[in-house]
Every structure is written in structure tokens, then in C-alpha cells.
Scaffold this motif. Structure first.
Motif, short mmCIF file in Angstrom:
data_model
loop_
_atom_site.label_atom_id
_atom_site.label_comp_id
_atom_site.label_asym_id
_atom_site.label_seq_id
_atom_site.Cartn_x
_atom_site.Cartn_y
_atom_site.Cartn_z
N LYS A 1 0.81 -1.22 0.00
CA LYS A 1 0.00 0.00 0.00
C LYS A 1 0.85 1.28 0.00
CE LYS A 1 -3.65 -2.40 2.51
NZ LYS A 1 -4.42 -2.76 1.38
N VAL A 2 2.12 1.14 0.36
CA VAL A 2 3.01 2.30 0.45
C VAL A 2 4.21 2.03 -0.44
CG1 VAL A 2 4.47 3.63 2.03
CG2 VAL A 2 2.30 2.70 2.84
N ASP A 3 4.65 3.05 -1.16
CA ASP A 3 5.81 2.89 -2.03
C ASP A 3 7.08 2.81 -1.17
OD1 ASP A 3 7.26 2.67 -4.40
OD2 ASP A 3 7.60 4.84 -4.46
N VAL A 4 7.74 1.67 -1.21
CA VAL A 4 8.96 1.45 -0.45
C VAL A 4 10.07 1.12 -1.44
CG1 VAL A 4 10.09 0.03 1.31
CG2 VAL A 4 7.66 0.58 1.53
N SER A 5 11.16 1.84 -1.34
CA SER A 5 12.29 1.62 -2.25
C SER A 5 13.08 0.40 -1.79
CB SER A 5 13.19 2.85 -2.27
OG SER A 5 14.43 2.53 -2.87
N GLU A 6 13.11 -0.61 -2.63
CA GLU A 6 13.88 -1.81 -2.31
C GLU A 6 15.36 -1.47 -2.15
OE1 GLU A 6 15.03 -6.15 -4.15
OE2 GLU A 6 13.14 -5.26 -4.76
N ALA A 7 15.87 -0.59 -2.98
CA ALA A 7 17.29 -0.20 -2.90
C ALA A 7 17.60 0.47 -1.56
CB ALA A 7 17.65 0.73 -4.06
N GLU A 8 16.70 1.34 -1.10
CA GLU A 8 16.91 1.99 0.20
C GLU A 8 16.88 0.98 1.34
OE1 GLU A 8 14.45 5.42 0.93
OE2 GLU A 8 14.75 6.17 -1.10
N VAL A 9 16.00 0.01 1.24
CA VAL A 9 15.91 -1.03 2.27
C VAL A 9 17.21 -1.85 2.28
CG1 VAL A 9 14.73 -3.16 2.95
CG2 VAL A 9 13.39 -1.16 2.25
N GLN A 10 17.67 -2.23 1.09
CA GLN A 10 18.90 -3.02 0.99
C GLN A 10 20.10 -2.23 1.53
OE1 GLN A 10 18.60 -6.07 0.41
NE2 GLN A 10 16.74 -6.26 -0.75
N ASN A 11 20.17 -0.95 1.21
CA ASN A 11 21.26 -0.11 1.72
C ASN A 11 21.21 0.02 3.24
OD1 ASN A 11 22.42 0.33 -0.79
ND2 ASN A 11 21.23 2.18 -1.17
N GLU B 1 18.66 -9.35 3.48
CA GLU B 1 18.35 -8.71 2.20
C GLU B 1 17.38 -9.56 1.39
OE1 GLU B 1 21.79 -6.91 0.10
OE2 GLU B 1 22.88 -7.49 1.92
N SER B 2 17.57 -10.86 1.40
CA SER B 2 16.68 -11.76 0.66
C SER B 2 15.27 -11.72 1.25
CB SER B 2 17.20 -13.20 0.72
OG SER B 2 18.45 -13.28 0.09
N ILE B 3 15.19 -11.69 2.57
CA ILE B 3 13.87 -11.63 3.21
C ILE B 3 13.20 -10.31 2.90
CG2 ILE B 3 12.71 -11.52 5.46
CD1 ILE B 3 14.91 -13.53 6.45
N ALA B 4 13.96 -9.22 2.94
CA ALA B 4 13.38 -7.90 2.62
C ALA B 4 12.85 -7.86 1.20
CB ALA B 4 14.43 -6.81 2.83
N THR B 5 13.62 -8.42 0.27
CA THR B 5 13.18 -8.48 -1.13
C THR B 5 11.87 -9.26 -1.24
OG1 THR B 5 15.44 -8.29 -1.95
CG2 THR B 5 13.81 -9.25 -3.45
N SER B 6 11.81 -10.37 -0.53
CA SER B 6 10.59 -11.19 -0.54
C SER B 6 9.41 -10.43 0.04
CB SER B 6 10.84 -12.47 0.25
OG SER B 6 9.67 -13.22 0.36
N LEU B 7 9.63 -9.70 1.14
CA LEU B 7 8.54 -8.96 1.75
C LEU B 7 8.04 -7.82 0.87
CD1 LEU B 7 9.78 -8.74 5.44
CD2 LEU B 7 7.87 -10.08 4.59
N LEU B 8 8.96 -7.25 0.08
CA LEU B 8 8.58 -6.14 -0.77
C LEU B 8 7.99 -6.56 -2.11
CD1 LEU B 8 11.62 -3.78 -0.09
CD2 LEU B 8 9.26 -3.55 0.76
N ALA B 9 8.02 -7.86 -2.40
CA ALA B 9 7.46 -8.35 -3.67
C ALA B 9 5.97 -8.04 -3.69
CB ALA B 9 7.70 -9.84 -3.81
N LYS B 10 5.56 -7.43 -4.77
CA LYS B 10 4.13 -7.02 -4.87
C LYS B 10 3.37 -7.91 -5.79
CE LYS B 10 5.26 -2.46 -3.47
NZ LYS B 10 5.25 -1.09 -3.56
#
Length: 96
Positions: free
Chosen positions: A57-67, A87-96
């Protein structure tokens, strides 16, 4: 001489009882640890669910999360060229 054997047998029985008590205590501690780990896992899963829904529901930058993850874990990273489990878990959570 039989007194010495009786004393040794009594000590062995006492030791056996104490080892049994230690075994029971260790078993209780393992059970307590298992419950604690399950509680932590349940809390983490609940937080992941909330974050995953919020990320849709909110735009979250994957790159900012990874950094952010890399900055917070840099001191502990063995090989900075590889992505971490976080990082892998964050990517998975951000998958839309």
C-alpha cells in the motif's frame, strides 16, 4: 572391606540420582527454550505479515531497504559482495 564396598555403592547410587535430577532439569530448560523460540518465531511472522501488507500500500524503495540493511550489518558481514539473508527476506517482503 565390605564397608568400603557399601560406601562406594551408596555414592554410586547418590551420583546416579543426581545425574537423573540434572537430566530432568536440562529437559525442562530445553522445553522452555523451545517455547521461547516458538514465541519469537510467531512474533516475527506476525510482523512480517503486517510489513508485507503495508509494503503493498506504500511505495517502499527496495534499494533503500537493501542499503539500510548493509549499513546496519556492515561490521558483521563476512563477505560484502554477497547478499545477506536479511536482504533476501526484505526483497521477498517487498514483492508485490
Amino acid at each position: 572391606m565390605s564397608t568400603s564396598l557399601d560406601e562406594i555403592q551408596a555414592l554410586i547410587q547418590k551420583l546416579s540420582g543426581e545425574l537423573g535430577d540434572m537430566s530432568e532439569a536440562a529437559s525442562r530448560h530445553i522445553d522452555d527454550l523451545h517455547v521461547a523460540v516458538n514465541n519469537i518465531a510467531s512474533h516475527v511472522l506476525a510482523m512480517e505479515a503486517v510489513i508485507a501488507v503495508m509494503a503493498t500500500k506504500v511505495d517502499v524503495s527496495e534499494a533503500e531497504v537493501q542499503n539500510w540493511i548493509r549499513e546496519k550489518t556492515a561490521a558483521f558481514a563476512e563477505d560484502s559482495s554477497e547478499g545477506s539473508a536479511a536482504e533476501s527476506i526484505a526483497t521477498s517482503l517487498l514483492a508485490k
